[in-house]
Design a protein around this motif. Structure first.
Motif, PDB file in Angstrom:
ATOM      1  N   TYR A 370       6.977  -3.417 -10.914  1.00 12.42           N
ATOM      2  CA  TYR A 370       6.960  -3.526  -9.463  1.00 12.42           C
ATOM      3  C   TYR A 370       8.393  -3.767  -9.001  1.00 12.42           C
ATOM      4  CZ  TYR A 370       6.430  -8.327 -11.227  1.00 12.42           C
ATOM      5  OH  TYR A 370       6.550  -9.488 -11.945  1.00 12.42           O
ATOM      6  N   TRP A 410      -0.219  -4.900  -6.676  1.00 14.94           N
ATOM      7  CA  TRP A 410      -1.188  -4.186  -5.850  1.00 14.94           C
ATOM      8  C   TRP A 410      -0.451  -3.517  -4.688  1.00 14.94           C
ATOM      9  CZ3 TRP A 410      -2.206  -8.832  -8.228  1.00 14.94           C
ATOM     10  CH2 TRP A 410      -3.307  -8.862  -9.100  1.00 14.94           C
ATOM     11  N   PRO A 411       0.402  -2.525  -4.959  1.00 18.22           N
ATOM     12  CA  PRO A 411       1.196  -1.890  -3.893  1.00 18.22           C
ATOM     13  C   PRO A 411       0.298  -1.211  -2.865  1.00 18.22           C
ATOM     14  CG  PRO A 411       1.258  -0.588  -5.923  1.00 18.22           C
ATOM     15  CD  PRO A 411       0.594  -1.884  -6.271  1.00 18.22           C
ATOM     16  N   GLY A 412       0.730  -1.273  -1.620  1.00 15.82           N
ATOM     17  CA  GLY A 412      -0.041  -0.660  -0.551  1.00 15.82           C
ATOM     18  C   GLY A 412      -1.014  -1.606   0.112  1.00 15.82           C
ATOM     19  N   PHE A 413      -1.199  -2.789  -0.465  1.00 14.76           N
ATOM     20  CA  PHE A 413      -2.111  -3.765   0.124  1.00 14.76           C
ATOM     21  C   PHE A 413      -1.313  -4.924   0.703  1.00 14.76           C
ATOM     22  CE2 PHE A 413      -4.724  -1.499  -2.899  1.00 14.76           C
ATOM     23  CZ  PHE A 413      -5.940  -1.380  -2.235  1.00 14.76           C
ATOM     24  N   ASP A 414      -1.794  -5.449   1.820  1.00 12.24           N
ATOM     25  CA  ASP A 414      -1.206  -6.674   2.347  1.00 12.24           C
ATOM     26  C   ASP A 414      -1.478  -7.809   1.363  1.00 12.24           C
ATOM     27  OD1 ASP A 414      -0.414  -5.293   4.590  1.00 12.24           O
ATOM     28  OD2 ASP A 414      -2.118  -5.949   5.815  1.00 12.24           O
ATOM     29  N   TRP A 757      -5.565  10.747  -7.888  1.00 11.87           N
ATOM     30  CA  TRP A 757      -5.190  10.024  -6.676  1.00 11.87           C
ATOM     31  C   TRP A 757      -3.990  10.619  -5.929  1.00 11.87           C
ATOM     32  CZ3 TRP A 757      -8.599   7.094  -4.516  1.00 11.87           C
ATOM     33  CH2 TRP A 757      -8.233   6.312  -3.418  1.00 11.87           C
ATOM     34  N   ARG A 856      -8.054   3.894   5.809  1.00 12.61           N
ATOM     35  CA  ARG A 856      -7.568   4.006   4.433  1.00 12.61           C
ATOM     36  C   ARG A 856      -8.679   4.509   3.531  1.00 12.61           C
ATOM     37  NH1 ARG A 856      -6.922  -2.439   2.846  1.00 12.61           N
ATOM     38  NH2 ARG A 856      -9.151  -2.948   2.829  1.00 12.61           N
ATOM     39  N   VAL A 873      -4.585   2.905  -3.032  1.00 13.41           N
ATOM     40  CA  VAL A 873      -4.978   3.044  -1.637  1.00 13.41           C
ATOM     41  C   VAL A 873      -4.230   4.219  -1.039  1.00 13.41           C
ATOM     42  CG1 VAL A 873      -3.203   1.413  -0.842  1.00 13.41           C
ATOM     43  CG2 VAL A 873      -5.208   1.855   0.592  1.00 13.41           C
ATOM     44  N   ALA A 874      -4.902   4.982  -0.205  1.00 12.96           N
ATOM     45  CA  ALA A 874      -4.273   6.061   0.550  1.00 12.96           C
ATOM     46  C   ALA A 874      -4.313   5.685   2.016  1.00 12.96           C
ATOM     47  CB  ALA A 874      -4.989   7.386   0.320  1.00 12.96           C
ATOM     48  N   LEU A 875      -3.149   5.713   2.661  1.00 13.57           N
ATOM     49  CA  LEU A 875      -3.014   5.329   4.060  1.00 13.57           C
ATOM     50  C   LEU A 875      -2.511   6.506   4.877  1.00 13.57           C
ATOM     51  CD1 LEU A 875      -1.241   1.919   3.393  1.00 13.57           C
ATOM     52  CD2 LEU A 875      -3.573   2.190   4.247  1.00 13.57           C
ATOM     53  N   SER A 877      -0.114   8.765   7.117  1.00 11.37           N
ATOM     54  CA  SER A 877       1.338   8.845   7.298  1.00 11.37           C
ATOM     55  C   SER A 877       1.674   8.326   8.686  1.00 11.37           C
ATOM     56  CB  SER A 877       1.813  10.292   7.160  1.00 11.37           C
ATOM     57  OG  SER A 877       1.305  11.069   8.248  1.00 11.37           O
TER      58      SER A 877
END
Length: 889
Positions: A370, A410-414, A757, A856, A873-875, A877
């Motif tokens: 990370y 856990w990238p992409g998550f708050d 993914w 998401r 996770v996909a968010l 753009s």
């Protein structure tokens, strides 16, 4: 003349006294006052000389005294009653068996294995250094009281941690006494033929590390302790379990391999020999025992004819994760064990440990992959989190700090969504509550109900404290303070003699402390963040507080610096030198060799318990809980458990100067000034303010509120119940669901999702206000409902593989969503010619003010928890999501 060999001759008890052996070898005596009093009556002087250790006592009592006791009918009646009480405690139904309180006991795990590098059960078994070990010991004791089928697993250190003394100029000195397990309350685990049961680990170069398994019986809970000081090991291998937290990197790595890998093998041996239920859940207390997950992967990978399931690495990993709980105790990365990757690789190579487990997979589990991580290091906490489906911090604030600290996994998550929860620590009240405090409560509600309140909890029982007269509470507090004064003088005299002082120099010690002066306690390990010397920041002001003509204070300090921490040792010396000043030495003392025996006098005897760490670096801080259970008031920075449960009715919060704009020196200056002001303006005046009856009525009311309000919260029984209900039982349920077939299915799903993914994306988002009948607007009314329509590309994945969600809530000035709610969206059509699926669903607008949402895509499978479990996770753009904000009215 020095002996060339040492061994232990165990006493042979007369037949009528045989039950004494069973009472001595079950550590329940360490928290059961009646059993302690029975042993004290065997020989009061020797009981004092052996520091309250029944095993040593029985080895030192004369045969004549034993013969007399064997004919003493009154003593034999007491012995029979104690033995019957222990038998009932060990075999009777308790909370875990009855399900009292609501949980379905059929869901509970058959057994739980609890791994920790240290256990503080009793001073007679010195295998702890500080809070982590004391917490682990309290966890075992509370599990025993509740009937939880726990198996503790640790190492047996032949030198323990270290004993602390001071040089003449106040520098910490370490001593490492040799511990003979035959003189400790331990039994060697043996096979059916009488030979010692043991475990072995393979080391590089074809060497083996052997270890015996000693068992300490902690009430109903067995504690397995691995000992490498055995014949068959070479000198280096024999020393693996020499000292707690000693040695260099390879030494520590071997200790942690023995704890984790050897510990699992020890559990298997124990269950085979004794018939104990095999654990369904494995709980690792900090990352030191993290290698236990690798051993369980190896077990599952073995062929069925060898007892395994023949699973591949990925499937075995899923099965292990399902039944594993990981508790992190450190709020700072520096507190985590990290090893050089090459060192780890060498010890898990083909000619070393865990054959069949690919070394590259091992290394990947501990890689800091990370931003900001060091990929050249192997991180034990990172591995622990990757090997456990459930993880927790040890207070609400520490849970938040941990989610932030490990959010890179856990990238992409708050950070708020990082799957690390919290269970606030507790303390084992029967261990830490002074007998005098217990007796006062027992007179009010009865001995049985008082013992139950301390072990299990129940606020209604604690409310009975409200009926104890003020005069009795104050007389008890004065008596405990007086006992502490005598204890301090005795320990201080012994310390000065060790420092080289003669008897003629020590007359002043008879005037140290005063049983009628406000007494503040501060005792803990001495890392820099705990700020041992913050109280010395303004020595003139501190001296004025100590010597105040009408409202003086006195302070008792204790603590050990790690042997390799010269910075911590300098802090100790700085405080000792101040305490040596003849002007203040009767008001401020430093007691060396802080441990459980000292703590049991210190907590009850102090009126105020001081804690001033750098916030938020105190994970929990359970010493203040132990003080509170004895009626001591907390004076603390809002950190750890105090941040969670502080109320002005039963203590004080030291203001902090948090923030990056304040440098460390300025922060210490501000917070020390706040501490002095609190003591001078609020704490001391309340202690010395006497009402019409000559009692400090407002102070006594704070003591009463401390006991009634904090008492039930800070119990280890409450903590263990939470572990059972919130972590152990869901882990057992997941373990049962993940048989070999399900594990293979889940591993295959994850491999397929990870491969596909990169193709998952959100192409378009639109919202329709159902009430207005129009497209997305800048405002909407409270109570209205939006219909969201999302176009998502899933590539090779199918709708069953994912969950599409709307995430909505109030937004701040940076458009970050706060207090988010999620709304599931369902597929309505697709795929189109470009592979896009359309998802739709309602989103209720139930709050006013600035409001926003996003959407998401997450992986979804019946065998994984919802949310961030896979870290994928996909968010949308920025272009897709640029008009997603909305203002509520």
């Amino acid at each position: 003349m020095k002996a060339i060999r040492r061994f232990t001759v165990r006493p042979v008890l007369p037949e009528p006294l045989q039950p004494l052996s069973g009472l001595a070898r079950n550590l329940r005596w360490s928290w059961h006052t009646e059993t302690q009093e029975l042993f004290r009556s065997v020989d009061p002087e020797r009981w004092q000389a052996v520091a309250g250790d029944p095993v040593r006592l029985l080895g030192n009592v004369s045969a004549a005294r034993m013969a007399d006791l064997a004919k003493d009918r009154r003593f034999l009646r007491r012995l029979a009653a104690a033995a019957d009480d222990l038998d009932d405690y060990l075999h009777g139904r308790r909370w875990y068996q009855s399900g009292d309180g609501g949980p379905d006991t059929t869901e509970f795990p058959a057994a739980v294995a609890y791994f920790s590098p240290e256990f503080g059960v009793t001073a007679a078994l010195p295998q702890y250094s500080g809070g982590l070990g004391i917490l682990a010991g309290d966890h075992l004791k509370a599990a025993s009281d509740l009937g939880v089928p726990l198996i503790g697993v640790g190492l047996l250190y032949r030198h323990g941690y270290f004993r602390q003394s001071l040089s003449r100029d106040g520098w910490q000195q370490e001593h490492y006494p040799v511990l003979d397990p035959n003189e400790l309350p331990l039994d060697l685990l043996r096979e059916a033929d009488g030979t010692p049961a043991g475990v072995s680990l393979a080391l590089p170069g074809g060497r083996l590390l052997h270890a015996h398994i000693w068992v300490a019986q902690v009430g109903r809970v067995p504690l397995l302790m691995l000992d490498s000081d055995v014949e068959g090991n070479g000198p280096g291998a024999r020393d693996v379990t020499d000292r707690l937290y000693g040695g260099g990197s390879e030494h520590r790595l071997l200790q942690e391999m023995l704890l984790g890998i050897g510990g699992v093998r020890a559990v298997r041996a124990y269950c085979r020999v004794t018939g104990h239920h095999a654990p369904e859940v494995f709980h690792t207390n900090e990352g030191h025992a993290g290698f236990l997950g690798l051993e369980r992967i190896r077990e599952l990978g073995e062929s069925p004819d060898k007892g395994g399931s023949g699973l591949g690495f990925d499937a075995a990993l899923e099965a292990v994760r399902a039944g594993t709980v990981f508790t992190t105790h450190t709020p700072v990365p520096a507190g985590i064990d990290r090893f050089d990757r090459d060192l780890v690789a060498r010890h898990f190579a083909d000619d070393a440990e865990l054959p069949g487990v690919p070394v590259d997979q091992v290394l990947q589990l501990g890689t800091e992959s990370y931003p900001g991580g060091d990929r050249g290091l192997f991180n034990m906490a990172v591995m622990g989190l990757r090997l456990a489906q459930r993880a927790n911090g040890v207070s609400r604030l520490h849970g938040a700090v941990s989610r932030e600290m490990f959010s890179g996994l856990w990238p992409g998550f708050d950070a708020v969504e990082v799957p690390i929860t919290s269970i606030t620590n507790g303390v084992h009240a029967p261990t830490w509550v002074a007998p005098e405090v217990f007796r006062l409560g027992a007179r009010q509600i009865g001995p049985g109900r008082a013992e139950d309140a301390l072990s299990v909890g129940g606020s209604s029982r604690w409310d009975a404290v409200a009926n104890i007269p003020d005069a009795e509470i104050w007389e008890l507090r004065r008596s405990l303070r007086e006992q502490l004064v005598l204890e301090v003088r005795e320990r201080l005299r012994a310390s000065w003699r060790q420092r080289g002082a003669g008897a003629a120099e020590l007359g002043w010690i008879d005037g140290v402390l005063d049983p009628d002066v406000l007494t503040i306690g501060f005792a803990r390990r001495v890392p820099s963040y705990k700020r041992l010397t913050l109280m010395l920041r303004d020595r003139r002001r501190l001296t004025e507080l100590l010597l105040h003509p009408t409202q003086p204070i006195q302070i008792v300090v204790a603590g050990k610096a790690h042997p390799a921490d010269d910075g911590g040792k300098r802090l100790v010396r700085e405080l000792v030198r101040f305490a040596d000043d003849p002007k203040v030495r009767h008001r401020l003392v430093f007691l060396p060799d802080y441990g459980m025996a000292m703590a049991k006098k210190l907590y009850p005897g102090c009126d105020v318990w001081l804690n001033n760490p750098l916030r938020p670096l105190e994970a929990c801080g359970t010493s203040g809980m132990k003080a509170a259970l004895n009626g001591s008031l907390n004076l603390s920075v809002l950190d750890g458990w105090w941040d969670e449960w502080y109320e002005p009715d039963f203590g004080w919060a030291i203001p902090t100067a948090d923030g990056a704009a304040t440098d460390d020196d300025r922060r210490d200056e501000l917070e020390a000034a706040a501490l002095y002001a609190l003591i001078e303006d609020r704490v001391a005046p309340r202690f010395y303010d006497r009402g019409t009856g000559g009692l400090p009525d407002r102070w006594i009311e704070m003591v009463r509120r401390t006991l009634t309000t904090l008492g039930p919260k800070v119990l280890a029984g409450r903590m263990v119940r939470e572990y059972v209900e919130r972590l152990y039982t869901p882990a057992a349920r997941a373990h049962r669901a993940l048989d070999a077939s399900a594990a293979e299915e889940l591993a295959g799903f994850k491999a397929r999702v990870r491969a596909g993914w990169p193709q998952v994306a959100i192409d378009h988002v639109e919202a329709v206000d159902q009430d207005a009948g129009a497209g997305a607007a800048a405002t909407a009314g409270l109570g209205s409902t939006l219909t969201l329509r999302v176009q998502a590309r899933l590539g090779e994945l199918r709708p069953d593989d994912v969950e599409v969600q709307a995430v909505a809530g109030r937004v701040d000035a940076d458009d970050a969503i706060r207090d988010a709610q999620t709304f599931p969206l369902k597929p309505s059509s697709g795929p189109d010619l470009e592979g896009r699926w359309v998802y739709e669903g309602p989103m209720a607008l139930d709050r006013t003010g600035p409001f926003g949402y996003t959407v998401r895509v997450l992986p979804a499978h019946r065998l994984i928890p919802a949310g961030a479990d896979m870290g994928l996770v996909a968010l949308p753009s920025e272009a897709v999501g640029q008009d997603a904000g909305m203002l509520m009215r």
